[in-house]
Design a protein around this motif. Structure first.
Motif, PDB file in Angstrom:
ATOM      1  N   ILE A 164       0.859  -1.179   0.000  1.00 10.32           N
ATOM      2  CA  ILE A 164       0.000   0.000   0.000  1.00 10.32           C
ATOM      3  C   ILE A 164       0.896   1.230   0.000  1.00 10.32           C
ATOM      4  CG2 ILE A 164      -1.766   1.275   1.268  1.00 10.32           C
ATOM      5  CD1 ILE A 164      -2.732  -1.393   2.393  1.00 10.32           C
ATOM      6  N   GLU A 165       0.781   2.036  -1.035  1.00 12.05           N
ATOM      7  CA  GLU A 165       1.706   3.149  -1.242  1.00 12.05           C
ATOM      8  C   GLU A 165       1.097   4.510  -0.919  1.00 12.05           C
ATOM      9  OE1 GLU A 165       2.927   2.655  -5.273  1.00 12.05           O
ATOM     10  OE2 GLU A 165       3.988   0.761  -4.879  1.00 12.05           O
ATOM     11  N   GLY A 166      -0.190   4.550  -0.637  1.00 15.19           N
ATOM     12  CA  GLY A 166      -0.798   5.823  -0.282  1.00 15.19           C
ATOM     13  C   GLY A 166      -2.298   5.813  -0.479  1.00 15.19           C
ATOM     14  N   VAL A 167      -2.931   6.911  -0.069  1.00 10.79           N
ATOM     15  CA  VAL A 167      -4.367   7.101  -0.222  1.00 10.79           C
ATOM     16  C   VAL A 167      -4.599   8.105  -1.342  1.00 10.79           C
ATOM     17  CG1 VAL A 167      -6.499   7.870   0.898  1.00 10.79           C
ATOM     18  CG2 VAL A 167      -4.781   6.605   2.216  1.00 10.79           C
ATOM     19  N   TRP A 189      -9.610  -2.158  -1.301  1.00  8.39           N
ATOM     20  CA  TRP A 189      -8.237  -2.642  -1.441  1.00  8.39           C
ATOM     21  C   TRP A 189      -7.606  -2.204  -2.756  1.00  8.39           C
ATOM     22  CZ3 TRP A 189      -7.163  -3.155   3.163  1.00  8.39           C
ATOM     23  CH2 TRP A 189      -7.962  -3.832   4.069  1.00  8.39           C
ATOM     24  N   SER A 190      -8.408  -1.723  -3.665  1.00  7.31           N
ATOM     25  CA  SER A 190      -7.915  -1.052  -4.883  1.00  7.31           C
ATOM     26  C   SER A 190      -7.021  -1.931  -5.749  1.00  7.31           C
ATOM     27  CB  SER A 190      -7.164   0.234  -4.494  1.00  7.31           C
ATOM     28  OG  SER A 190      -7.946   1.043  -3.647  1.00  7.31           O
ATOM     29  N   VAL A 191      -7.463  -3.181  -5.950  1.00  4.35           N
ATOM     30  CA  VAL A 191      -6.738  -4.119  -6.804  1.00  4.35           C
ATOM     31  C   VAL A 191      -7.655  -4.530  -7.949  1.00  4.35           C
ATOM     32  CG1 VAL A 191      -5.189  -4.969  -5.016  1.00  4.35           C
ATOM     33  CG2 VAL A 191      -7.441  -6.013  -5.274  1.00  4.35           C
ATOM     34  N   PRO A 192      -7.104  -5.122  -9.023  1.00  8.47           N
ATOM     35  CA  PRO A 192      -7.960  -5.503 -10.152  1.00  8.47           C
ATOM     36  C   PRO A 192      -9.082  -6.459  -9.749  1.00  8.47           C
ATOM     37  CG  PRO A 192      -5.649  -5.584 -10.771  1.00  8.47           C
ATOM     38  CD  PRO A 192      -5.673  -5.363  -9.299  1.00  8.47           C
ATOM     39  N   ASP A 193     -10.251  -6.225 -10.297  1.00 11.72           N
ATOM     40  CA  ASP A 193     -11.424  -7.060 -10.064  1.00 11.72           C
ATOM     41  C   ASP A 193     -11.757  -7.756 -11.382  1.00 11.72           C
ATOM     42  OD1 ASP A 193     -13.884  -8.185  -9.594  1.00 11.72           O
ATOM     43  OD2 ASP A 193     -14.941  -6.300  -9.258  1.00 11.72           O
ATOM     44  N   SER A 194     -11.450  -9.049 -11.464  1.00 16.27           N
ATOM     45  CA  SER A 194     -11.621  -9.788 -12.718  1.00 16.27           C
ATOM     46  C   SER A 194     -10.952  -9.052 -13.870  1.00 16.27           C
ATOM     47  CB  SER A 194     -13.110 -10.009 -13.014  1.00 16.27           C
ATOM     48  OG  SER A 194     -13.693 -10.829 -12.033  1.00 16.27           O
ATOM     49  N   SER A 195      -9.780  -8.541 -13.617  1.00 16.08           N
ATOM     50  CA  SER A 195      -8.878  -7.855 -14.551  1.00 16.08           C
ATOM     51  C   SER A 195      -9.217  -6.384 -14.768  1.00 16.08           C
ATOM     52  CB  SER A 195      -8.813  -8.575 -15.908  1.00 16.08           C
ATOM     53  OG  SER A 195      -9.907  -8.251 -16.738  1.00 16.08           O
ATOM     54  N   LEU A 214      -9.764   3.696  -3.608  1.00 13.76           N
ATOM     55  CA  LEU A 214      -9.286   4.466  -2.470  1.00 13.76           C
ATOM     56  C   LEU A 214      -7.761   4.560  -2.393  1.00 13.76           C
ATOM     57  CD1 LEU A 214      -9.885   5.879   0.275  1.00 13.76           C
ATOM     58  CD2 LEU A 214      -9.856   3.588   1.314  1.00 13.76           C
ATOM     59  N   LEU A 215      -7.081   3.445  -2.647  1.00 14.77           N
ATOM     60  CA  LEU A 215      -5.653   3.354  -2.366  1.00 14.77           C
ATOM     61  C   LEU A 215      -4.799   3.283  -3.631  1.00 14.77           C
ATOM     62  CD1 LEU A 215      -5.847   0.592   0.406  1.00 14.77           C
ATOM     63  CD2 LEU A 215      -5.752   3.071   0.763  1.00 14.77           C
ATOM     64  N   LYS A 216      -3.548   3.644  -3.497  1.00 16.94           N
ATOM     65  CA  LYS A 216      -2.550   3.357  -4.520  1.00 16.94           C
ATOM     66  C   LYS A 216      -1.804   2.113  -4.063  1.00 16.94           C
ATOM     67  CE  LYS A 216       1.437   5.160  -7.036  1.00 16.94           C
ATOM     68  NZ  LYS A 216       2.394   6.285  -7.194  1.00 16.94           N
ATOM     69  N   VAL A 217      -1.933   1.041  -4.845  1.00 13.45           N
ATOM     70  CA  VAL A 217      -1.391  -0.261  -4.438  1.00 13.45           C
ATOM     71  C   VAL A 217      -0.368  -0.728  -5.461  1.00 13.45           C
ATOM     72  CG1 VAL A 217      -1.950  -2.681  -3.979  1.00 13.45           C
ATOM     73  CG2 VAL A 217      -3.497  -0.874  -3.215  1.00 13.45           C
ATOM     74  N   GLY A 218       0.766  -1.206  -4.989  1.00 11.57           N
ATOM     75  CA  GLY A 218       1.766  -1.801  -5.861  1.00 11.57           C
ATOM     76  C   GLY A 218       1.647  -3.315  -5.861  1.00 11.57           C
ATOM     77  N   TRP A 278       1.178 -16.429  -9.500  1.00  7.22           N
ATOM     78  CA  TRP A 278       0.451 -17.440  -8.736  1.00  7.22           C
ATOM     79  C   TRP A 278       0.014 -16.895  -7.387  1.00  7.22           C
ATOM     80  CZ3 TRP A 278       1.972 -18.774  -3.903  1.00  7.22           C
ATOM     81  CH2 TRP A 278       3.309 -18.544  -3.534  1.00  7.22           C
ATOM     82  N   LEU A 279       0.752 -15.893  -6.870  1.00 12.38           N
ATOM     83  CA  LEU A 279       0.411 -15.302  -5.573  1.00 12.38           C
ATOM     84  C   LEU A 279      -0.574 -14.149  -5.720  1.00 12.38           C
ATOM     85  CD1 LEU A 279       0.870 -15.018  -2.504  1.00 12.38           C
ATOM     86  CD2 LEU A 279       2.805 -13.509  -3.035  1.00 12.38           C
ATOM     87  N   THR A 280      -0.288 -13.209  -6.619  1.00 15.85           N
ATOM     88  CA  THR A 280      -1.100 -12.000  -6.733  1.00 15.85           C
ATOM     89  C   THR A 280      -2.277 -12.144  -7.697  1.00 15.85           C
ATOM     90  OG1 THR A 280       0.199 -11.077  -8.560  1.00 15.85           O
ATOM     91  CG2 THR A 280       0.974 -10.628  -6.318  1.00 15.85           C
ATOM     92  N   GLY A 281      -2.189 -13.094  -8.604  1.00 16.90           N
ATOM     93  CA  GLY A 281      -3.198 -13.211  -9.658  1.00 16.90           C
ATOM     94  C   GLY A 281      -2.846 -12.417 -10.898  1.00 16.90           C
TER      95      GLY A 281
END
Length: 275
Positions: A127-130, A237-243, A250-254, A260-263
């Motif tokens: 998580i790199e920021g809001v 959580w600001s991550v890809p949802d079904s790509s 909300l967040l800037k996520v790296g 296999w771990l992150t999808g």
């Protein structure tokens, strides 16, 4: 063999014919709505890149317009073909529907948060920021909440509403669950930037939702769980949802870890952690 035997069983239209009629009516109404939209000059996103830059208004309108065809096709089948009330398809406002929706929402939220937490602890995400605060945060939260509730209603009512009921009447519940879940998984597999594991995980979740529908005799828990999962995955959580990376997260996520771990581009749904 008579024509009556081919088309009817125990005084009802056979399940296969009912499914065919349902799909024809659904496609026909959807086509009519699509043509009407084109006449207005509106143009919706067609690619993942366009979807990610779509305005809030167009995102909500796009999802809202997916509902009428599904509702009308289901109403036609239940009332005019099956001779049953619309509520028999599982989307009725019974005494505890609100509690079921709320329970499902928190169930889906907790499930995806556990997946995200496990990947985060494995150093797959950082998580790199809001990205927002104040009024923009409130607007984005409400838009995403409404949008993903509509997504939950649309997809659950399509795959686990009348379609699942009619299919169960023809091939039995267990086979209907397998077919419905396979189609649900395939629907995710052919999306942009999605992987095979993401499709398998979607199919497994679809099977779980079928069992919940069977137990609860209602679609509200799966609708809530579907919405809660997507909402927290995409907005919180600001991550890809079904790509897809929907606007207003909300967040800037790296993303750092192996696929296999992150999808990877599919997001947590394509991760081994979700299995």
């Amino acid at each position: 063999m008579t024509l009556s035997f081919i088309f009817f069983r125990d005084g009802r239209v056979r399940a296969g014919w009912r499914l065919l009629i349902f799909l024809v009516v659904l496609i026909g109404i959807s086509f009519a709505i699509s043509r009407g939209i084109r006449l207005t000059g509106l143009r919706f996103a067609r690619t993942a890149a366009e979807m990610e830059t779509q305005t809030y208004r167009m995102l909500l309108l796009r999802q809202f317009l997916a509902l009428p065809a599904l509702f009308l096709a289901t109403y036609f089948m239940t009332r005019w073909i099956d001779g049953r009330p619309f509520r028999s398809a599982g989307l009725h406002l019974h005494r505890t529907w609100g509690r079921q929706l709320w329970f499902g929402f928190w169930l889906g939220s907790v499930m995806i948060s556990m997946v995200f937490g496990a990947i985060y602890l494995g150093r797959g995400f950082s998580i790199e920021g809001v990205l927002m605060g104040g009024g923009a945060l409130v607007v984005a939260l409400l838009v995403n909440l409404v949008f993903f509730l509509m997504v939950g209603v649309t997809e659950e009512f399509l795959f686990r509403g009348y379609f699942l009921q009619a299919l169960s009447g023809g091939v039995g519940f267990a086979a209907a669950v397998a077919i419905s879940s396979l189609l649900f998984g395939l629907g995710h597999f052919f999306g942009p930037r999605q992987n095979l594991l993401g499709a398998v995980n979607a199919g497994l979740v679809g099977a779980l939702f079928c069992l919940i529908v069977y137990r609860a005799r209602s679609l509200w828990i799966p609708i809530g769980a579907h919405a809660g999962w997507n909402f927290c995955e995409s907005w919180l959580w600001s991550v890809p949802d079904s790509s897809y990376m929907f606007p207003g997260h909300l967040l800037k996520v790296g993303i750092h870890g192996p696929q296999w771990l992150t999808g990877g581009t599919d997001g947590p749904e394509g991760s081994m952690v979700t299995c």
